[in-house]
Scaffold this active site. Structure first.
Site, short mmCIF file in Angstrom:
data_model
loop_
_atom_site.label_atom_id
_atom_site.label_comp_id
_atom_site.label_asym_id
_atom_site.label_seq_id
_atom_site.Cartn_x
_atom_site.Cartn_y
_atom_site.Cartn_z
N CYS A 273 0.51 2.83 5.97
CA CYS A 273 0.81 1.50 6.17
C CYS A 273 1.11 0.50 4.89
O CYS A 273 0.48 0.79 4.08
CB CYS A 273 0.13 0.78 7.52
SG CYS A 273 -1.76 0.46 7.10
N HIS B 96 -9.52 2.52 -2.17
CA HIS B 96 -8.03 2.33 -1.77
C HIS B 96 -7.50 1.40 -2.96
O HIS B 96 -7.29 0.29 -2.69
CB HIS B 96 -8.08 1.65 -0.31
CG HIS B 96 -6.54 1.28 -0.04
ND1 HIS B 96 -5.40 1.83 -0.68
CD2 HIS B 96 -6.11 0.28 0.97
CE1 HIS B 96 -4.39 1.15 -0.08
NE2 HIS B 96 -4.63 0.41 0.93
N CYS C 220 0.88 -1.14 -0.07
CA CYS C 220 -0.01 0.00 -0.09
C CYS C 220 0.81 1.30 0.09
O CYS C 220 0.46 2.47 -0.34
CB CYS C 220 -0.88 -0.07 1.09
SG CYS C 220 -2.05 -1.32 1.05
#
EC number: 2.3.1.9
Length: 403
Positions: free
Chosen positions: A383, A353, A91
């Site tokens: 994160c 996302h 990510c």
């Protein structure tokens, strides 16, 4: 040691599409190239041949083809001479791409670098591992590429959402706390959308019609319009049936999108007469136990702030990637970030996302916030699976520069 400055002179992103939604017909390279072309179009002083390299994030690379960042570059009209590197830090990929681009400029190996990331989660395939050697007997199992390479902790062999449940328990956040955070994320994003706050960062995408149907123009993030507060509050928990707290609506979604930034050295800034949107002031990265990746930003953000020569209280606005609502809650508490300074236009719970895109997307949105809400310093943190996190600090320095 004083580092040479690195400037952001342009940003752009696609709208964020829902899983199997409005952007699902577009590939990773389509989404990335659209963002890159839109970002470069805002700085006509920079010609394609002026760009030294592209550093671009991407996580789910199966069936994308060789050298995804190179595909993005050439599809965006950059020359064959372009140096291209694809970054996979889960990510944090898009943010790591920005950090590497800045470092290359500081080292003097490049003057103009296009950075960012993209993801088409809708087009990630299922895998058939047994097909390589031949399934000799019995059932052949298909493996979900999104889950295997994007959402599964390889050490515990548990989904990211199980780690979010652990985080909620460890730090005392209830289902109600997370639902309220998610509701606020949706409401902030909806308000920002209605007030036109995203217009300067989103480059609308045209989806070609077929069989005589007209083209469709996608201008807004698809998830924001799906908000239903009653449904959010009544949703079942996903990862822990008994006393669970994490649900689909209070977590981020599976999405498609791309984001890009154009970075330049001070010499090129002056030579081309460019107006800087912001300066990259510092960055920081950290890691902890893999299954506690959820709170790794609490280590990375202070490192980035210190690297920028600041303290947390001097930062005007923060962006933390909302992989889950509890990620925003826990890291804000640990870093002592006032919630009124955090994700003021909403976050990934509401907007979506796309894995390789999000680290860059939150920088793009942070710059929008600094510009439109009158801030000077902004910090962003994300994160990543495996226990890590990346963070960056930017400074808005020219109030006349247009997004």
């Amino acid at each position: 040691m004083t580092l040479p400055p690195v400037y952001i002179v342009s940003t752009a992103r696609t709208p964020i599409g829902s899983f199997q939604g409005s952007l699902s017909s577009l590939t990773y390279s389509d989404l990335g190239a659209h963002a890159v072309k839109a970002a470069l179009a805002k700085v006509p002083q920079i010609k394609p041949q002026d760009v030294d390299e592209i550093v671009f994030g991407g996580v789910l690379q199966a069936n994308v083809g060789q050298a995804p960042a190179r595909q993005v570059a050439l599809k965006a009209g950059l020359p064959d001479s372009i140096i291209a590197s694809t970054i996979n830090k889960v990510c944090a990929s898009g943010m790591k791409a920005v950090i590497i681009g800045a470092q290359n400029i500081i080292c003097g190996t490049s003057d103009i670098v296009v950075v960012g990331g993209a993801e088409s989660m809708s087009n990630t395939p299922y895998y058939l591992p047994s097909a390589r050697s031949g399934a000799r007997y019995g059932d052949a199992v298909m493996v979900d590429g999104v889950q295997k390479d994007g959402l599964l902790d390889v050490y515990e062999e548990k989904l990211m959402g199980v780690a979010a449940e652990k985080c909620a328990k460890d730090h005392g956040f209830s289902r109600e706390d997370q639902d309220n955070f998610a509701i606020n994320s949706y409401k902030k994003a909806g308000k920002a959308l209605s007030e036109g706050k995203f217009k300067s960062e989103i480059a609308p995408v045209t989806i070609k019609g077929f069989r005589g149907k007209p083209d469709t123009v996608i201008e807004n993030d698809e998830e924001i319009g799906k908000f239903n507060e009653d449904r959010l509050k009544s949703a079942r928990t996903v990862f822990q049936k008994e006393n669970g707290t994490v649900t689909a609506p209070n977590a981020s979604k599976l999405n498609d999108g791309g984001a890009a930034l154009v970075l330049v050295s001070e010499a090129k800034l002056k030579q081309l007469g460019l107006k800087p949107l912001a300066k990259i002031s510092g960055w920081g990265e950290a890691a902890r136990t893999p299954f506690d990746f959820t709170i790794a930003p609490a280590l990375a953000v202070p490192k980035a702030v210190k690297h920028a020569g600041l303290t947390v209280d001097r930062v005007d606005f923060f962006e933390l990637n909302e992989a889950f609502s509890v990620v925003g809650l826990a890291n804000a508490e640990l870093v002592k970030i006032p919630l009124e300074k955090l994700n003021v236009y909403g976050g990934a719970v509401a907007m979506g996302h796309p894995l390789g895109c999000s680290g860059a997307r939150i920088i793009v949105t942070l710059l929008s916030v600094l510009t439109q809400e009158g801030g000077r310093f902004g910090a962003a943190g994300v994160c990543n699976g495996g226990g890590g996190a990346s963070a960056i600090v930017i400074e808005k320095i020219d109030s006349d520069a247009k997004l």
